[in-house]
Enzyme design. Structure first.
Site, mmCIF file in Angstrom:
data_model
loop_
_atom_site.group_PDB
_atom_site.id
_atom_site.type_symbol
_atom_site.label_atom_id
_atom_site.label_comp_id
_atom_site.label_asym_id
_atom_site.label_seq_id
_atom_site.Cartn_x
_atom_site.Cartn_y
_atom_site.Cartn_z
ATOM 1 N N ASP A 94 -33.692 65.105 -35.020
ATOM 2 C CA ASP A 94 -33.887 65.093 -36.458
ATOM 3 C C ASP A 94 -33.466 66.450 -37.029
ATOM 4 O O ASP A 94 -33.792 67.494 -36.451
ATOM 5 C CB ASP A 94 -35.375 64.833 -36.733
ATOM 6 C CG ASP A 94 -35.653 64.603 -38.190
ATOM 7 O OD1 ASP A 94 -35.142 63.614 -38.738
ATOM 8 O OD2 ASP A 94 -36.397 65.407 -38.794
ATOM 9 N N GLU A 145 -28.743 64.741 -36.377
ATOM 10 C CA GLU A 145 -28.315 64.899 -37.753
ATOM 11 C C GLU A 145 -27.758 66.310 -37.913
ATOM 12 O O GLU A 145 -28.530 67.279 -37.869
ATOM 13 C CB GLU A 145 -29.506 64.739 -38.700
ATOM 14 C CG GLU A 145 -30.098 63.347 -38.743
ATOM 15 C CD GLU A 145 -31.249 63.269 -39.754
ATOM 16 O OE1 GLU A 145 -31.164 62.448 -40.668
ATOM 17 O OE2 GLU A 145 -32.220 64.033 -39.615
#
Ligand code: CA
Length: 621
Positions: A320, A349
């Protein structure tokens, strides 16, 4: 407090590390904590998770490299502990430590258990499903509740790890043909009260509390420290037995809070980046950002993923807000996982929510993906090109906007400018964030008929599944899920988040299309050539005057694919498109919103028509 000072009597010979916090044996339990700020440290041992007073207080002795240790004789299994440090003239609040491997309800205290007793039957023979090549991967993302809570799910253990050990969900995933299941956070997070699960609150879980323990809300008994561990392993074991690998969504970039969580309590501030004025930097948008560039935070992340890979047989990690971490940490994570199994997947990400307090050029941002071999990044490029950006309601190439065409083409070859190798390019259009696909098309192409919206849905996902990158699907898109226009459903009720299994009848055609497209990808190596060099050698785009048509050609595939060449025609316009292809005998794999890995028919090349908002895929014999 019943204070019985026990003497630290032995320390392990090997250099201690963060993951050694509590090493249990039936003769003694060895405690090891790191702090470069403490003047004193002690472990408090409790008989019960809820006892007000501790049974023993054990002073820790400072050794090399700021590790504090003590060994306590006897069999401590079943007891609980916390740690606290004395600094700046006072005792900091207790915490379960940063590397607790078992915890009490809501993760308040760490539990002392023999991890071997948490192994389900047959665990020693659990193996990762075979993965010959990273390009073979098709990732499917889901949340445990999304996937199991519906009354139509056929699942008995709804919302639990055990739900994914049941036949119905497993056979559904197998039938769809995906290779990797990415599960939204399943480590212990803070937003759900494990003592009041009947309140049925829902949360995605991006608020880490104990990084190295499964979430209690997903276990059948969060008060039993062993249950969540055993049941998480059972889930992984069942998925493996069905040929599916498991990807964990990891959230090392921030914690639930900076002061109250273990990272902040054991050593205040050390694990976080600070602004120049001493306040917490906030690249996560959640109030803090961790400092992977600090030696012990880096060690923590490396050891944490390795622990999940070894102890739980996890097959991959989705980071994340990976752009908050520094590149060197990601490279070290890759190197450490390679020693366990090089087929373990890593991607994330490649961005942050706000600017991190660290030099941009050294962060694991998408544009530096090529500097982190075999670490992938989500491609907002192909996403925005195909369906439009989440920052507006414009259409994308697949929903009629010709402006998306050139970036869609770059996305099909895996954005080589930043990706390094194509499998480092995560090809996707939707995930848990932002609108789901149906809702996205709804807000951007409201006036179209449902039949047209379904055509756009199929077209966009076709581009994902024929792209040279690693395809990623958001679970439930194949069943035409809607989240009722909610583009951030992180705490929406189950009714918004559940996958609508009952849609399978009405939208069977859509489900079947996804299934066939996955099969087509897996049957044709030409769609997943694997290296940037091979993509350069074999892939090209044919000329056309039509700004809403892409003709993607993969040729000279003898020895690579069963087809001599593959031609994909993507018509992102409302009108019939036409193109010329070389003479030859072609199997039609997809046409006019239908797809079949066995072929829909045969054509001889020459003029090819492509129906509005649809793909035609040809495999040359
Ligand atoms: Ca929890």
């Amino acid at each position: 407090m019943l204070s019985v000072a026990l003497v630290a009597c032995s320390t392990s010979k090997k250099q201690p590390t963060l993951e050694d916090e509590c090493l249990y044996s039936s003769q003694q339990t060895q405690f090891t904590f790191w702090s470069n700020a403490a003047e004193q440290m002690e472990v408090l041992i409790y008989n019960d998770a809820n006892d007000a007073n501790d049974e023993q207080t054990v002073a820790l002795t400072k050794g090399e490299n700021d590790f504090w240790q003590a060994a306590v004789k006897g069999d401590l299994a079943g007891k609980f502990y916390t740690v606290r440090s004395f600094q700046n003239g006072e005792w900091a609040p207790e915490s379960p430590g940063i590397f607790a491997k078992a915890v009490s309800i809501n993760g308040q205290r760490a539990a002392i258990i023999d991890l071997k007793t948490t192994n389900p039957e047959g665990w020693d023979s659990d193996v990762r499903p075979i993965m010959a090549d990273p390009t073979d991967i098709v990732v499917y993302e889901t949340h445990l509740r999304d996937f199991t809570m519906s009354p139509y799910s056929g699942v008995i253990n709804k919302g639990k790890f055990l739900g994914l050990t049941e036949e119905k969900p497993l056979s559904y995933l197998k039938n769809l043909g995906i290779t990797h299941l990415q599960i939204l956070p399943m480590f212990d997070y803070g937003s759900i009260d494990e003592t009041a699960l009947e309140n049925n609150r829902y949360n995605w879980g991006y608020d880490p509390v104990n990084y190295n323990v499964p979430e209690g809300g997903y276990s059948t008994n969060p008060a039993d420290p062993a249950a969540r561990i055993r049941e998480a392993k059972q889930m992984i074991q069942a998925l493996h037995a069905n040929g599916i690998r498991v990807v964990m969504d990891v959230v090392y970039n921030h914690t639930f809070d900076a002061m109250g969580c273990a990272l902040g309590r054991v050593v205040p501030q050390y694990f976080y980046r600070l602004n120049e004025d001493g306040t917490y930097a906030n690249g996560s948008g959640c109030g803090n950002e961790t400092a992977s560039d600090h030696e012990m935070m880096r060690q923590f992340m490396v050891q944490s993923v390795c622990y999940w890979a070894r102890e739980y047989h996890i097959d991959g990690f989705r980071f994340d807000l990976m752009g908050i971490h520094d590149q060197e940490t990601m490279r070290q994570i890759r190197a450490a996982l390679d020693k366990i199994d090089p087929t373990i997947l890593t991607y994330g990400e490649g961005w942050a929510a706000m600017a991190p307090a660290y030099p941009y050029d050294s962060l694991a941002m998408k544009q530096w993906t090529y500097l982190m071999p075999r670490v992938g990044a989500f491609s907002d490029d192909i996403r925005n090109a195909l369906i439009g950006s989440p920052f507006d309601h414009e259409r994308g190439f697949a929903s009629g906007n010709a402006n998306g065409r050139s970036m869609a083409m770059i996305g099909l070859i895996g954005c080589p400018e930043w990706s390094g190798e194509p499998y480092q390019h995560v090809s996707y259009i939707t995930c848990h964030d932002n609108y789901c696909l149906r809702d996205r098309i709804e807000v951007s192409a409201k006036k179209e008929t449902e039949a047209t919206k379904i055509r756009m849905n199929k077209l966009a996902q076709t581009a994902v599944l024929v792209s040279q990158g690693m395809p990623f699907l958001y679970g439930g898109e194949e069943l035409f899920r809607t989240k009722q226009g909610i583009d951030n459903s992180y705490q929406s009720p189950d009714s918004i988040n559940i996958i609508p299994w009952e849609n399978k009848r009405e939208y069977y055609d859509l489900f079947e299309y996804y299934k066939q497209m996955i099969a087509i990808r897996r049957a044709h190596k030409g769609f997943r050539l694997g290296t940037a060099a091979l993509v350069k050698e074999h892939v090209g785009f044919l000329m056309t005057d039509n700004p809403q048509l892409i003709i993607y050609s993969i040729k000279d595939l003898e020895g690579i694919d069963t087809a001599k060449s593959l031609i994909v025609l993507l018509n992102g316009g409302a009108k019939l498109a036409e193109a010329e292809v070389d003479e030859g005998t072609y199997t039609v794999l997809a046409h006019d919103g239908q797809a079949d890995v066995q072929g829909l028919g045969e054509i001889q090349g020459g003029k090819v028509v492509v129906e509005p908002y649809s793909a035609t895929i040809l495999a040359e014999k």
